[in-house]
Design a protein around this motif. Structure first.
Motif, mmCIF file in Angstrom:
data_model
loop_
_atom_site.group_PDB
_atom_site.id
_atom_site.type_symbol
_atom_site.label_atom_id
_atom_site.label_comp_id
_atom_site.label_asym_id
_atom_site.label_seq_id
_atom_site.Cartn_x
_atom_site.Cartn_y
_atom_site.Cartn_z
ATOM 1 N N ARG A 101 -10.552 5.551 13.774
ATOM 2 C CA ARG A 101 -10.100 6.898 13.451
ATOM 3 C C ARG A 101 -10.804 7.473 12.249
ATOM 4 O O ARG A 101 -10.865 8.682 12.087
ATOM 5 N N ALA B 52 4.184 26.683 12.020
ATOM 6 C CA ALA B 52 3.632 27.813 11.290
ATOM 7 C C ALA B 52 2.551 28.446 12.130
ATOM 8 O O ALA B 52 1.992 27.797 13.012
ATOM 9 N N LYS C 74 9.371 13.570 13.054
ATOM 10 C CA LYS C 74 8.348 14.582 12.846
ATOM 11 C C LYS C 74 8.762 15.580 11.770
ATOM 12 O O LYS C 74 7.981 15.940 10.893
ATOM 13 N N PHE D 13 -10.177 22.113 6.511
ATOM 14 C CA PHE D 13 -10.899 20.845 6.395
ATOM 15 C C PHE D 13 -11.426 20.702 4.972
ATOM 16 O O PHE D 13 -11.615 21.707 4.283
ATOM 17 N N GLN E 292 -4.275 23.616 7.470
ATOM 18 C CA GLN E 292 -5.204 23.552 8.594
ATOM 19 C C GLN E 292 -6.660 23.504 8.159
ATOM 20 O O GLN E 292 -7.566 23.488 8.991
ATOM 21 N N PRO F 286 10.648 22.935 13.286
ATOM 22 C CA PRO F 286 11.032 24.149 12.569
ATOM 23 C C PRO F 286 9.914 24.651 11.663
ATOM 24 O O PRO F 286 9.967 25.773 11.188
ATOM 25 N N PHE F 287 8.936 23.796 11.480
ATOM 26 C CA PHE F 287 7.872 24.192 10.565
ATOM 27 C C PHE F 287 6.710 24.839 11.291
ATOM 28 O O PHE F 287 5.684 25.092 10.702
ATOM 29 N N SER G 257 -8.912 26.539 12.776
ATOM 30 C CA SER G 257 -9.550 25.610 11.857
ATOM 31 C C SER G 257 -10.957 25.335 12.351
ATOM 32 O O SER G 257 -11.229 25.272 13.540
ATOM 33 N N GLU G 258 -11.836 25.183 11.435
ATOM 34 C CA GLU G 258 -13.205 24.902 11.817
ATOM 35 C C GLU G 258 -13.610 23.524 11.348
ATOM 36 O O GLU G 258 -13.989 23.335 10.209
ATOM 37 N N GLY G 259 -13.497 22.569 12.232
ATOM 38 C CA GLY G 259 -13.937 21.233 11.892
ATOM 39 C C GLY G 259 -15.436 21.141 12.028
ATOM 40 O O GLY G 259 -16.091 22.054 12.510
ATOM 41 N N MET H 13 4.051 19.968 17.465
ATOM 42 C CA MET H 13 4.362 20.921 16.399
ATOM 43 C C MET H 13 5.278 22.039 16.871
ATOM 44 O O MET H 13 6.052 22.587 16.105
ATOM 45 N N ARG I 45 -0.671 29.004 13.427
ATOM 46 C CA ARG I 45 -1.782 28.075 13.256
ATOM 47 C C ARG I 45 -3.055 28.844 12.984
ATOM 48 O O ARG I 45 -3.449 29.703 13.739
ATOM 49 N N LYS I 46 -3.673 28.500 11.910
ATOM 50 C CA LYS I 46 -4.939 29.171 11.606
ATOM 51 C C LYS I 46 -6.046 28.499 12.404
ATOM 52 O O LYS I 46 -5.995 27.308 12.690
ATOM 53 N N HIS J 72 0.814 -1.214 0.000
ATOM 54 C CA HIS J 72 0.000 0.000 0.000
ATOM 55 C C HIS J 72 0.848 1.265 0.000
ATOM 56 O O HIS J 72 0.384 2.317 -0.406
ATOM 57 N N THR K 108 -3.936 3.606 2.029
ATOM 58 C CA THR K 108 -2.754 4.183 2.675
ATOM 59 C C THR K 108 -2.127 3.174 3.635
ATOM 60 O O THR K 108 -1.127 3.456 4.262
#
Lengths: 333, 320, 299, 322, 569
Positions: free
Chosen positions: C208, C8, A135, A161, A159, C5-6, C13-15, C1, C10-11, A99, C198
């Motif tokens: 999940r 960023a 990571k 959805f 970020q 180094p990344f 987010s609206e789940g 996070m 964070r915006k 996969h 995947t």
């Protein structure tokens, strides 16, 4: 080597041999009512870096073929052989490895993305599953693949959805996910049919570009013959769970041998005002049920050239009337 | 044989298996009970002499191996013999048969009153947001938050008793056994209270089901065809809205048979539900067992009927 | 996070859930119901403190000389036949009633959701087996089964834990049925196949990928489970098969006080009001949740 | 030129939504001649289906603005009250083949009855209604014995034919076809288009075809209306539209259509259409337009190019083709 | 009529009553027609407590006809006189069958002939001969001594499983009809007359000419079991719809004359809340009700209240499991006895409808000993007694046992039974004041009996009740070593006491008997195996349209045939 399979030039990545995928029709409780023979005897080889296309109407078994290739369905009979290894014999570790070697792009990009995960999470999933522990590496790869599918800058999207993205963007995320493990094969099942005309081309071009730059093998599955020529090198025309005609794209478009392919080519219009003036010749009837396919050639009930006593009794083998052009039709015997 | 009747036949076979499982369960429970089966037949009665005790053990076959006991019992049950009540020695089936008409009367009346939820649901859906809709919404919320037996009791004590408008329970006025009006008068409150839950649920479900159906394409098509609103509603919306409601009846039937236990006790209704509670206190195990099995049988029969209704309402359902 | 180094900016987010809860918070009725329900829960949890410091009594303190006193500044809810403070007892009983409600919901959901996921996900024989259990359970009328159990295992049925376990074991099939139906439809969605490709294993896909899609329904079912358990316990108590004294629950206080109807109506109405308000609140909350989560209302 | 059978002028249909006003149909004007087929072409969300609903007055509850004029036989349909509109317009003057026939047929009523229903409802003749239904079934190529079947017992193609039969049964002047073939297979699609073509030839009916499928639309179209973000941006005859469209959007759209029979270089339009909520002033295509210039910040008028050709683009401000 | 066994676990009554109702409350037993016959009458004149209700003496002018409507929460389960164990069935059977050869005179409480015209005791004091009245079955056939004999023989067959067979089996030697009118019964040992009468009067005759055709046990083979057609009592069963109602119509062949009231209807309702409403609204004339509803009923202008001090009592108690410490310490038991507020329990839990009791016989009994130690409620005395006996308090205020561990007593009671529950809670509270923890374990009746009687007897205290007859000797069984654990569940053993009981049964002089029984009371109270709690006083409500007999210590139910209903009232 099965007869209707022209061998690829640069080594075989994936080989499908005498593949049957049948689904049991269950009766409630006990007993079974029969089988849906969604894939019923399919053979082909796919080379490294090769782009092939499956064309057929809905219900002809092309999606099932795709899912069997991907190991989602288990074949009832026959084998999917990846780099010389049989999928059927894979342990669950090997299956996970397999996969990571294949990617899957589906028809409906919104449906293909879990609605409760944001883009970052969606892209992290394959990395986590395949135990990319570091990571920073994960972040790097996510950003790389986002750039590759031209979703830049990545931070504008990560970020978000799925429902906050447009259809084209969603499909890019799907492609990004399928690419993130750097697979050798992408199976794209109607990747653009849900998208608007103006976006379709964009996505197809992106896929084509990725295919070429990464030397990916791509199996493109579609009902839309007109997009095929822009995308693939070989075409497999499917009808009622079987491949009825195979040829390199240009050969097939120039000369379509199977009566079904002929009808298909005729039925697909190019935008032209003249179309309105004429009626089209279309074979009557509808594709057969896959529970009880007709005996002999499956197209014979609709075929204008049916040979009584032959087509309706014996299943045609693959003939090769032109080089690398195979057709399952008694007319070419 | 048509698909549906074949389906029903198969359901019947499955249900026989199911009843078998239920018999095993209820038999097993008796064996597992603390104190064992002796405790049910009063073998712990202080006045009972030891030889009587052993005689009783022998009579009930308690000295046989358990599978033999089960088989003996089951083979009797299959012949319609659920044994004798520990309390009065009468055949359990006689006792139940005597009570069943009362329970069935109440249950049918309950179903009938419950069906009034249908017009309420329709009205609430059609006049969505209107006064009636809002009133019903409040009524439903409040009605759902009170134990209905309690409501029934309060009505009995605070309304029925002082005013004398409604009887204080029972099936009929003694001496007026054949007076239909009198019987209906006695049915009114029990059936209404027992149906309250169904009423509320049915009207709520139907309302939302209609609202859901109303926005479907084929309703729009029907409207577009220039049909008047009433035809659209009755011919096109209602039947379709009923389909998702059918499973509700499944629950309702199971609920009815259970609900009888509570409401029969609230309204002095001499049905099997009251008998069940009495038998529970008297530890009259044969009766409890038989009631469980017969209650299951009734439930299952009800469910099969609902299935058949399903095929009538929805042509898409063809059982194979 | 953060260490990356990344990292960023964070915006926000609206789940789906965040958005839905936002809608829920805008719903005034649901919010009021939630606050009241929370208040009742807190009251029950802090019952010992509340009775000691606010009511200045204890639920078991008897005063036979002051029995059946109507509500007064000293005993806000009046007293019962043993001169115990009725309000203090109702609040303590809340621990039992709500505890049963939550325990039952927890048990039913745990069993029901897991089996529902498995049945819906694997289909086939596992599904058949689970279906057979559901069918068997559905064929037995609940109350008769409870009576059967209470005849045989009286002592067990009469304790809060016993009752919760039995309600839980009898009630999960409904949850399973609903979850199974949902899983069957969610399973058809493309992202499940995508997850499989995947390399995700079954458990990961189930928990999940599929579970979050049915989570909100589970939330709603939980509400109804709590209601069902509380009203069910009250009904059983009415028949005399519920939680046995001296453990007080709203249900057995309600049915136990029926004897005192003439003498001390407040003893009847106090637990009645607590049950009704709690059930009503949960009812309104689940209603609000349903509205807030209904995907069709998202447009 | 005859008097048009249908004339739509400045039709607006706006909805209220939580986030603002959705300008789904925004100042749409067009006319339709007898026995003419006009195609509304546009990508998803451009308001073309809403347009169909606006014409047939199939409105949701959250309508914000519904104005304009719709003339048929000198009557402004917009002025009719609902009851008259229902009795005199729906299926009498205008009918519709809805999107996705599976959903638009009632699952629990036999298809024959559903087809007969409009005749019965409007003319009150049960027997004749069934006879008429039988006749129209034959015309669209559905075996008559299918009349007693339910929708789920039919294949997709047959269902679509039933839906067409239902639209034709009262012989209305105008039939609105909302994506009549989009869910069907290529061969079935061709079959359905054949049916429509034949009917168009045999009757006086006018068609409004709403679709995103440019190739298939060419099978029926006499005229094409390109739609973008709730507006008609180009009205053209089919001949010109498919070969030499006027509006930059139409041009780009045509360039993005893959062709089977000839090879061409495919293009695409970067970006995405604007949301119909809170639209900015100016040309709505401007942000994606390769020929954008200053003037595009203002809303372009629908410029008459003669011969019933119109385009909503500043490039044609002086009345000439580019 | 059916003999009540001299002693019965009063709870049996309660449990059956409770079975049908959801709001369980100990309900007054529906009136039985015949008096309870147990033992010799007291020499003292009957003390009838003042009553509220005017007593309408039945006269010749009493109107005939009418219907007496009774609401009850429990229906009968069987009408077989030799199968029933519950009081509801007993009530129905009592309406239909009469068998009592003698009865207590309601006024004097002395034995007097009833069905028997006269009796004669043989010189050996073992044999008694009854001469019967002129008697008829309801079908007009004569009721003879042979019916008695036949019934006795059937009842005594082991396979017929008469629940109360063991007692006559032990005592009766012969039971035979000498002719139609003469019945001769002999017992094993010589007894004084009251005891003798008590032992021999146990058969309610069944109509041999009807029953002979049928099976004794099986209701399916004997329709008479569920629907008696030939009876000896005042009433015939007309209709019985189970759990709904039962209707009785009068028997004109009743040997004391056909009753005034034409029909009696029992209506079965699920709980006392509803039955009370029926009583208050006048829908019924008599009803089961909870003690708590007494005041409400008393306030009603529709009802008459009848109250009496009953000659035979039913009393409840807390038993100590004497098998284990600290219960086996008499000092400890005394201490606990001091800690029980009987007065409050009687007043508050039983709404003053019960009275405190201190001995095995109530004050109304002719052998009552007023001088037994009463252990009146006094927490300080209780504490002092404990301290003295060596049960010390620890630092936490907990009472320590002799083994130095904190005392923790396990109290069992039956459930559902609200009064027992409340009593348990009072117990817990009061012992808490002494520093003793009480764990309450409520158990369903069967489980309760199991727990109390079976090994390992893991309990310390239980709450139970006994129903005691007028004749004092009947209660001895619960104190005898032989009945451990069945009747003597607390395992109380006192050899001297058993000797006293023996003497009591053999003493022919009533005055001497009284002394013996008073001594017995003294001994038992001193040993305190029980904490005696309360006994039930007699009371009943009737609709004013019903006129009953004058109230006596046997209540109002005797001579029911003289009751009448005033029409239109």
């Amino acid at each position: 080597m099965p007869a209707n399979t022209p061998s690829p030039n640069n080594g075989t990545l994936l080989s499908i041999q005498n593949l049957h995928t049948w689904f049991e029709l269950r009766k409630w409780g006990f007993g079974r009512a029969g089988y849906v023979r969604a894939v019923d005897g399919v053979n082909f080889d796919l080379g490294y870096g090769e782009a092939i296309a499956f064309v057929g109407e809905s219900g002809c078994g092309k999606s099932t073929l795709a899912k069997t290739m991907l190991g989602i369905h288990r074949p009832t009979k026959g084998d999917v052989i990846f780099q010389g290894k049989k999928l059927n014999a894979f342990s669950s570790q090997e299956m996970q490895w397999y996969h990571s070697q294949v990617g899957y792009v589906q028809q409906d990009p919104y449906g293909a993305l879990p609605p409760f995960m944001n883009v970052h999470r969606i892209l992290s999933e394959p990395l986590l599953i395949n135990k990319v522990a570091d990571k920073d590496e994960r972040e790097q790869r996510i950003r790389d693949v986002m750039t590759e599918v031209k979703m830049t800058p990545p931070d504008d999207f990560l970020q978000k959805f799925p429902h906050m993205l447009s259809g084209g963007q969603q499909q890019r995320v799907v492609i990004a996910r399928s690419m993130i493990m750097r697979p050798k094969l992408i199976v794209a099942d109607e990747p653009v049919s849900m998208l608007d005309a103006s976006v379709r081309v964009e996505i197809l071009m992106l896929l084509r570009a990725l295919q070429q730059s990464h030397n990916l093998a791509v199996s493109y599955i579609t009902h839309d013959l007109s997009t095929v020529r822009y995308f693939s090198e070989r075409i497999f025309v499917m009808y009622a769970a079987r491949i009825v005609e195979t040829a390199p794209v240009d050969d097939l478009l120039r000369e379509h041998l199977h009566p079904y392919t002929q009808a298909l080519m005729l039925a697909i219009p190019d935008p032209d005002a003249k179309n309105a003036l004429t009626l089209k010749e279309v074979p009557p009837g509808e594709p057969p049920s896959l529970i009880n396919p007709p005996p002999g050639c499956r197209f014979h009930p609709r075929c204008p050239h049916v040979i009584k006593g032959l087509c309706d009794t014996q299943e045609p083998p693959a003939f090769e009337p032109r080089p690398k052009h195979f057709v399952e039709c008694w007319l070419y015997k | 044989m048509s698909g549906t009747s074949r389906y029903i036949l198969r359901r019947l076979i499955q249900n026989i298996l199911l009843l078998f499982v239920i018999t095993v369960l209820s038999f097993a429970f008796m064996r597992l009970a603390p104190g064992g089966p002796e405790s049910f037949i009063g073998a712990d009665d202080p006045k009972m002499s030891p030889d009587l005790r052993s005689r009783i053990r022998a009579e009930y076959g308690l000295d046989d191996p358990i599978p033999v006991q089960y088989w003996n019992w089951l083979s009797h049950v299959l012949q319609g013999d659920f044994g004798r009540s520990f309390i009065d020695q009468r055949p359990v089936l006689d006792k139940i048969a005597e009570r069943l008409p009362a329970t069935i009367t109440l249950n049918l009346a309950t179903i009938f009153v419950g069906l009034f939820g249908i017009p309420i649901g329709i009205l609430a859906a059609v006049k969505r947001g209107g006064l009636f809709d809002r009133f019903m919404a409040i009524f439903n919320s409040l009605g759902n938050s009170v134990p209905h037996w309690w409501l029934g009791l309060i009505i009995l004590i605070f309304i029925a008793a002082p005013t004398g408008l409604l009887p204080l329970g029972g099936m009929y006025t003694i001496g007026k056994e054949n007076d239909i009006m009198d019987r209906l008068w006695h049915l009114l409150l029990p059936a209404t209270i027992a149906a309250l839950g169904d009423w509320i649920t049915l009207s709520r479900y139907l309302r939302s089901s209609i609202l859901e159906v109303i926005r479907l394409d084929y309703i729009r098509t029907a409207r577009a065809k220039g049909m008047n609103e009433r035809v659209v509603l009755w011919r096109h919306a209602f039947r379709n809205a009923l389909i998702p409601i059918v499973p509700f009846f499944v629950f309702s039937i199971a609920g009815l048979i259970s609900g009888a236990v509570i409401y029969e006790n609230t309204f002095s209704w001499p049905g099997i539900g009251r008998m069940a509670v009495q038998a529970a206190f008297q530890r009259d195990y044969p009766v409890v067992m038989a009631l469980t099995i017969i209650g299951s049988f009734l439930t299952i029969t009800g469910l099969i009927i609902v299935d058949i209704i399903y095929t009538l309402v929805d042509p898409r359902v063809k059982y194979t | 996070m953060t260490a990356s180094p990344f990292a960023a900016p964070r915006k926000i987010s609206e789940g789906f859930y965040r958005e839905s809860f936002k809608r829920f918070r805008r719903d005034r009725v649901s919010m009021i119901a939630s606050i009241i329900f929370l208040f009742i829960c807190l009251l029950s949890i802090s019952a010992p403190l509340f009775t000691e410091f606010v009511l200045r009594t204890s639920p078991n303190k008897q005063d036979l000389l002051r029995d059946y006193e109507p509500p007064s500044p000293q005993h806000w809810g009046g007293t019962d036949g043993l001169g115990r403070d009725a309000l203090a007892r109702v609040i303590h009983a809340g621990q039992v009633s709500l505890g049963i409600g939550f325990a039952v919901a927890g048990l039913q959901l745990t069993i029901g959701v897991i089996l529902g996921l498995i049945a819906g996900f694997y289909h086939g024989h596992v599904d058949d087996a689970i279906n057979a259990i559901i069918l068997t359970r559905g064929g037995i009328p609940t109350l008769y089964f409870l009576i059967l159990l209470s005849v045989t295992f009286r002592g067990f049925v009469g304790t809060p834990w016993g009752l919760a376990i039995i309600f839980g074991l009898l009630g999960w099939t409904g949850v399973t049925r609903q979850v199974r139906g949902l899983v069957l439809s969610v399973k058809q969605r493309d992202f499940v196949d995508a997850a499989r490709v995947t390399g995700a294993r079954d458990a990961r896909i189930m928990f999940r990928h599929i579970l979050p899609n049915v989570m909100y329904i589970i939330l709603i079912i939980a509400g109804f489970d709590i209601i069902g358990a509380m009203l069910g316990e009250a009904g059983l108590s009415y028949l005399g098969l519920g939680i046995q004294a001296p453990t007080a629950s709203w249900g057995n206080m309600l049915s136990g006080s029926l004897d005192d109807f003439q003498k001390a109506p407040w003893l009847v109405f106090l637990p009645g009001i607590f049950i009704s308000i709690t059930v009503l609140c949960i009812f309104l909350i689940t209603d609000g949740l349903r509205d807030a989560f209904d995907p069709r209302l998202k447009e | 030129m005859d008097k048009p059978i249908l004339n739509v002028e400045n039709l607006y249909l706006h909805f209220r939504a939580t986030k603002g006003i959705v300008q789904a149909v925004d100042d749409v004007s067009f006319d339709l001649q007898r026995n003419e087929a006009i195609v509304f072409l546009g990508e998803s969300g451009c308001g073309k289906t809403t347009l169909a609903k606006a014409i047939l007055r199939l409105l949701p509850r959250n309508v914000h603005k519904y104005t304009g004029k719709v003339y048929m036989d000198d009557t402004n349909l917009m002025e009719l009250d609902d009851e008259r509109f229902r009795r005199e317009v729906r299926w009498v003057k205008m009918s519709m083949v809805p999107q996705a026939a599976m959903n638009s047929l009632n699952p629990v009523i036999r298809v024959g009855d559903q087809v007969a229903e409009p005749t019965e409802a409007h003319f009150g003749l049960k027997k004749e209604a069934l006879a008429q239904a039988r006749e129209v079934f034959q015309r669209v190529g559905v075996p008559v014995d299918f009349m007693s079947r339910y929708a789920f017992e039919l294949s997709g193609g047959m269902r679509q034919r039933v839906a067409i039969a239902m639209a034709l049964v009262t012989s209305p002047d105008v039939v609105i076809l909302d994506e009549p073939t989009s869910a069907l297979d290529v061969l079935t699609q061709a079959n359905i288009m054949n049916v429509l073509k034949r009917i168009k030839k045999e009757t006086e009916t006018s068609f409004i075809l709403i679709t995103h499928d440019i190739s298939t639309s060419s099978e029926l179209a006499d005229r094409v209306a390109g739609m973008y973000a709730g507006q008609i941006i180009e009205l053209n005859d089919a001949e010109h539209f498919f070969s030499t469209p006027l509006h930059p959007y139409s041009q780009k759209l045509m360039a993005s259509v893959p062709t089977l029979h000839q090879t061409k270089k495919l293009e695409f339009i970067p970006g995405q259409p604007p949301s119909l909520i809170n639209l900015l002033p100016g040309c709505r295509f401007a942000p994606r337009c390769p020929s954008k210039f200053e003037k595009c910040a203002q809303d372009p008028p629908l410029i008459d190019m003669g011969e019933r050709r119109k385009v909503k683009c500043w490039l044609y401000a002086n009345g000439k083709e580019k | 009529m059916i003999k009540k066994p001299t002693i019965c676990l009063a709870s049996l009554v309660a449990i059956v009553l409770l079975a049908a109702c959801a709001a369980p409350a100990p309900t007054p037993v529906p009136p039985t027609v015949a008096p309870t016959i147990v033992a010799a009458p007291p020499p003292t004149p009957a003390m009838v407590s003042p009553t509220q209700a005017p007593i309408v003496a039945p006269t010749a002018a009493a109107s005939r006809g009418g219907e007496l409507r009774i609401a009850t929460t429990t229906d009968a389960v069987t009408l077989h006189p030799y199968k029933r164990t519950d009081s509801a069935s007993g009530g129905y059977i009592g309406r239909m069958f009469t068998g009592a050869l003698w009865r207590y005179n309601p006024e004097t409480l002395e034995p007097e002939p009833f069905i028997a015209k006269a009796w004669k005791v043989a010189a050996d004091q073992k044999t008694i001969t009854f001469t019967l009245n002129e008697l008829k079955w309801s079908d007009g056939k004569p009721l003879t001594a042979f019916d008695y004999q036949w019934t006795f023989e059937q009842a005594m067959k082991p396979e017929n499983k008469w629940p109360y067979r063991s007692d006559p089996e032990k005592n009766i030697v012969t039971y035979k009809a000498l002719d139609d009118k003469t019945l001769e019964i002999a017992i094993k040992e010589a007894k004084p007359l009251p005891v003798l009468l008590d032992k021999v009067d146990l058969i309610t005759p069944l109509p041999r000419h009807v029953w002979e055709k049928y099976d004794w046990n099986d209701p399916t083979k004997n329709p008479e079991i569920m629907q008696p057609t030939v009876v000896s009592g005042m009433y015939l069963l007309k209709e019985w719809k189970r759990d709904d109602h039962a209707t009785f119509s009068r028997n004109d062949n009743y040997f004391r004359g056909s009753p005034n009231i034409e029909t009696i209807t029992y209506r079965i309702v699920p709980n006392t809340s509803v039955s009370l409403q029926m009583l208050l609204s006048g829908e019924v004339d008599q009803s089961a009700m909870s003690d708590n509803d007494f005041d409400k009923a008393k306030a009603s202008d529709k009802l008459n209240l009848y109250e009496w001090d009953p000659a035979a009592a039913s009393w409840d108690y807390i038993g100590f499991n004497l098998r284990r410490a600290p219960n086996n310490d008499v000092e400890f038991r005394h201490a606990i006895s001091y800690a029980i507020p009987r007065d409050l329990i009687a007043q508050k839990i039983y709404n003053a409808l019960r009275k405190p009791i201190y001995s095995i016989f109530p004050p109304t009994s002719w052998v009552y000993n007023p001088n037994v130690p009463k252990y009146e409620y006094n927490i300080e005395t209780a504490k002092a007694t404990l301290d003295k006996a060596g049960y010390k308090l620890d630092a936490n205020g907990k009472r320590l046992g002799k083994d130095g561990k904190p005392l923790k007593l396990k109290l069992l009671h039956e459930t559902p039974a609200p009064t027992r529950e409340k009593t348990g809670l009072v117990m817990q509270e009061e012992l808490g004041k002494l520093g003793i923890d009480v764990e309450i374990v409520p158990l369903e009746w069967g489980a309760f009996l199991n727990a109390v009687k079976k090994e390992p007897n893991d309990w310390d205290l239980d709450i139970l009740a006994w129903s005691v007859g007028i004749e004092p000797s009947g209660i001895r069984d619960i104190w005898s070593e032989a009945t451990i654990p069945d009747l003597n569940s607390v395992a109380y053993i006192n050899k001297n006491l058993e000797a006293l009981w023996d003497r009591g049964e053999k003493e022919f002089d009533q005055a001497k008997r009284k002394v013996i029984y008073q001594e017995i009371q003294q001994v038992i109270s001193g040993d305190s195996p029980y904490v005696f709690l309360t006994y039930r006083s007699g009371w009943s409500f009737l609709n004013k349209r019903v006129s009953s007999n004058p109230v006596t210590r046997l209540g109002i139910a005797y001579d029911f045939q003289r009751w009448f209903i005033t029409p239109g009232k």
